[in-house]
Scaffold this active site. Structure first.
Site, PDB file in Angstrom:
ATOM      1  N   HIS A  29      40.329  53.783  29.748  1.00 16.26           N
ATOM      2  CA  HIS A  29      41.232  53.582  28.605  1.00 16.26           C
ATOM      3  C   HIS A  29      40.452  53.524  27.289  1.00 16.26           C
ATOM      4  O   HIS A  29      40.783  54.251  26.335  1.00 16.26           O
ATOM      5  CB  HIS A  29      42.019  52.281  28.809  1.00 16.26           C
ATOM      6  CG  HIS A  29      42.986  51.973  27.712  1.00 16.26           C
ATOM      7  ND1 HIS A  29      44.320  52.295  27.779  1.00 16.26           N
ATOM      8  CD2 HIS A  29      42.798  51.371  26.502  1.00 16.26           C
ATOM      9  CE1 HIS A  29      44.924  51.907  26.665  1.00 16.26           C
ATOM     10  NE2 HIS A  29      44.018  51.333  25.877  1.00 16.26           N
ATOM     11  N   GLU A  30      39.445  52.692  27.262  1.00 14.58           N
ATOM     12  CA  GLU A  30      38.679  52.537  26.019  1.00 14.58           C
ATOM     13  C   GLU A  30      37.859  53.781  25.700  1.00 14.58           C
ATOM     14  O   GLU A  30      37.660  54.114  24.521  1.00 14.58           O
ATOM     15  CB  GLU A  30      37.779  51.304  26.107  1.00 14.58           C
ATOM     16  CG  GLU A  30      38.519  49.989  26.306  1.00 14.58           C
ATOM     17  CD  GLU A  30      39.545  49.709  25.208  1.00 14.58           C
ATOM     18  OE1 GLU A  30      39.385  50.243  24.090  1.00 14.58           O
ATOM     19  OE2 GLU A  30      40.509  48.972  25.494  1.00 14.58           O
ATOM     20  N   HIS A  33      39.998  56.103  23.692  1.00 12.71           N
ATOM     21  CA  HIS A  33      39.984  55.756  22.270  1.00 12.71           C
ATOM     22  C   HIS A  33      38.683  56.226  21.620  1.00 12.71           C
ATOM     23  O   HIS A  33      38.700  56.839  20.542  1.00 12.71           O
ATOM     24  CB  HIS A  33      40.102  54.236  22.097  1.00 12.71           C
ATOM     25  CG  HIS A  33      41.449  53.672  22.440  1.00 12.71           C
ATOM     26  ND1 HIS A  33      42.626  54.234  22.028  1.00 12.71           N
ATOM     27  CD2 HIS A  33      41.793  52.567  23.168  1.00 12.71           C
ATOM     28  CE1 HIS A  33      43.641  53.503  22.465  1.00 12.71           C
ATOM     29  NE2 HIS A  33      43.160  52.491  23.169  1.00 12.71           N
TER      30      HIS A  33
END
Length: 443
Positions: A29-30, A33
């Protein structure tokens, strides 16, 4: 003191499985980003796996600090201009940047770059899930629609089974053309010890006697269910319930429903041994084929045929499409479940908190690496979906602010953002507390 060791070992295994699962999902997820932000020209100052005291860190050639922190229950990417891990704006720091540096900050970048960077986290979660589901489908193959016997499951010696390669053409005189026909007859024919099968074996037609097609064999065990808590394992064959022989899975289903929560005594065949197991069915909410949910008495197992269906290989394109469809089903079921909980149609106890998710992680890992990998993919989809909810602090809340900016031509004021973020944080903390309460007090 020594009697505590097994309990501690189980707790340690559950905690490890939870940390591994969550770390994989958070890292993906990170990273979504981070990498989309980098491609969009936004500089990441910190990439953190975990919160709290830093255990390990290094700074790469782009000036991003990569770190692992002591509390492995989340993570964040702090971009240039962020005041905190939730991407709140550091107004003074952004105002002090020159135009070129301001363009490299999260809050000075063009709207498209900020929106893409925010959306990338949940999207990467969905991509991880699709790839995992597709990989599993390619590795395990897909059950053929032909009524051909594959591998035979381990069974008690007294049970009669067919042979690998047999093609079933009829059961009890009822014609069979597909595997679905075999399954349907397994649900509708009267339960019996043996049935008459017409088969083709080595090009020769013959009539043989064999077991009921859908015998009470344990195909899978639901985590945190009565069956798992009682020690039932995948591959177990249930022979008797309260002393009464059972030949079909439908008999087991009927006995569980009729018990209405009263304890059942099961006689189980396991790897050549007979095991006595007692358990009480529990009320559970399940997605129904017609949509919505139904509440039933269950022990938490799924049944299967006494043989493994013949398997066909799946190509990359078909596997990826299957992965997309599986993610879609998880999203649809999750949203339907949430709506039914909000409206009171099903129990709010279906919402799990960190303890429940950790227990499910450990239960999935205890059933094998394939079960654990599948659980990680399902949880990744759930995390991606949750982050898209339009709640400030979550990615969906940031996307809502970006949508407002696109329509109004300006972002919300810093004061309004602070208020919204406080409200969002309160909502998230309240939801976490409610879910934790469910973990502690729901049956």
């Amino acid at each position: 003191m020594t009697e505590l060791i097994p309990s501690f070992g189980g707790f340690a295994f559950t905690l490890l499985a939870f940390v591994v699962a969550l770390s994989i999902i958070v890292a993906i997820h990170e990273y979504g980003h981070y990498i989309v932000g980098r491609w969009s020209g936004i500089h990441a100052e910190v990439f953190s796996l975990g919160f709290g005291p830093v255990l390990f860190s290094r700074v790469d050639r782009r000036g991003t600090k990569w770190q692992v922190a002591a509390l492995p229950f989340g993570g964040y990417v702090k971009f240039l201009g962020d005041a905190n891990a939730a991407s709140g704006k550091d107004g003074a720091a952004v105002d002090a940047l020159d135009p070129a540096e301001r363009r490299r900050s999260m809050h000075g970048a063009p709207l498209w770059a900020r929106a893409a960077t925010v959306a990338a986290g949940p999207i990467f979660n969905f991509i991880l899930s699709i790839l995992v589901f597709a990989g599993v489908m390619m590795f395990t193959g897909q059950a053929s629609t032909d009524p051909v016997v594959g591998d035979i499951r381990p069974m008690p010696a007294e049970m009669r089974v067919l042979e690998p390669g047999d093609r079933i053409t009829a059961i009890e005189g009822e014609p069979v053309e597909t595997l679905s026909d075999v399954l349907e007859l397994g649900r509708t024919l009267p339960p019996a010890d043996l049935l008459t099968y017409q088969i083709e074996r080595g090009g020769e037609a013959m009539t043989v006697e064999a077991n009921f097609p859908l015998i009470p064999v344990v195909e899978s065990v639901t985590p945190r269910s009565a069956a798992m808590d009682a020690g039932i394992r995948q591959g177990d064959v249930i022979l008797r319930i309260d002393g009464t022989p059972v030949h079909a899975f439908e008999q087991l289903r009927g006995a569980v429903e009729a018990a209405e929560g009263a304890e059942l005594a099961l006689e189980v065949w396991r790897d050549g041994d007979i095991v006595e197991i007692g358990l009480a069915p529990r009320r559970m909410d399940l997605p129904s084929p017609e949509g919505g949910f139904e509440t039933r008495w269950l022990i938490g197992i799924t049944g299967g045929l006494f043989f493994e269906p013949d398997v066909t290989r799946v190509g990359p394109g078909q596997a990826l499409w299957g992965g997309v469809q599986t993610v879609g089903r998880v999203v649809e079921t999750s949203l339907s479940g949430l709506w039914h909980m909000i409206t009171g149609a099903i129990s709010s106890c279906n919402l799990q908190g960190p303890i429940g998710i950790a227990e499910t992680s450990g239960a999935a890992a205890s059933q094998g690496i394939d079960s654990f990998i599948w659980f990680v993919a399902v949880l990744s989809t759930a995390v991606g979906l949750l982050n898209l909810f339009p709640i400030p602090v979550l990615d969906g809340g940031h996307l809502l602010f970006h949508a407002y900016e696109a329509v109004a031509g300006r972002p919300p004021s810093d004061k309004a953002l602070q208020i919204f973020m406080t409200v969002g944080l309160t909502l998230i903390l309240g939801l976490m507390l409610f879910a934790l309460t469910n973990d502690l007090f729901c049956p």
